[in-house]
Design a protein around this motif. Structure first.
Motif, PDB file in Angstrom:
ATOM      1  N   ASN A   1       0.833  -1.200   0.000  1.00 52.40           N
ATOM      2  CA  ASN A   1       0.000   0.000   0.000  1.00 52.40           C
ATOM      3  C   ASN A   1       0.869   1.251   0.000  1.00 52.40           C
ATOM      4  O   ASN A   1       0.708   2.139   0.847  1.00 52.40           O
ATOM      5  N   ALA A   2       1.781   1.337  -0.943  1.00 46.57           N
ATOM      6  CA  ALA A   2       2.630   2.517  -1.057  1.00 46.57           C
ATOM      7  C   ALA A   2       1.753   3.745  -1.284  1.00 46.57           C
ATOM      8  O   ALA A   2       0.927   3.769  -2.182  1.00 46.57           O
ATOM      9  N   GLY A   3       1.901   4.725  -0.437  1.00 40.53           N
ATOM     10  CA  GLY A   3       1.108   5.938  -0.562  1.00 40.53           C
ATOM     11  C   GLY A   3      -0.212   5.903   0.190  1.00 40.53           C
ATOM     12  O   GLY A   3      -0.919   6.893   0.253  1.00 40.53           O
ATOM     13  N   GLY A   4      -0.570   4.740   0.726  1.00 41.95           N
ATOM     14  CA  GLY A   4      -1.788   4.628   1.516  1.00 41.95           C
ATOM     15  C   GLY A   4      -3.079   4.845   0.745  1.00 41.95           C
ATOM     16  O   GLY A   4      -4.077   5.260   1.315  1.00 41.95           O
ATOM     17  N   GLN A   5      -3.085   4.554  -0.550  1.00 37.26           N
ATOM     18  CA  GLN A   5      -4.251   4.833  -1.384  1.00 37.26           C
ATOM     19  C   GLN A   5      -5.148   3.621  -1.640  1.00 37.26           C
ATOM     20  O   GLN A   5      -6.204   3.752  -2.239  1.00 37.26           O
TER      21      GLN A   5
END
Length: 64
Positions: A37-41
């Motif tokens: 979940n890079a960036g938490g999106q």
């Protein structure tokens, strides 16, 4: 690695196994760090699905 479903989930997990196997064999890669979940999106339900698919269909190919 460009085949994606409508929910933007990679659908060709065999391609992951192949490419990671090549990295292991050709370059001596011994450890893999995953970040789902890079960036938490990514919504939590999709994140959990991705992690389950990874553990069920990709990671076992590299267990020692």
């Amino acid at each position: 690695m460009n085949a994606r479903s409508s929910d933007d989930t990679l659908i060709d997990r065999s391609n992951y196994r192949k490419r990671l196997g090549t990295a292991r064999d050709d370059f001596g890669v011994g450890h893999i760090l995953t970040w789902f979940n890079a960036g938490g999106q990514v919504p939590n339900d999709q994140l959990q699905r991705s992690m389950r698919l990874w553990m069920d269909e990709v990671a076992p190919a590299f267990a020692e």
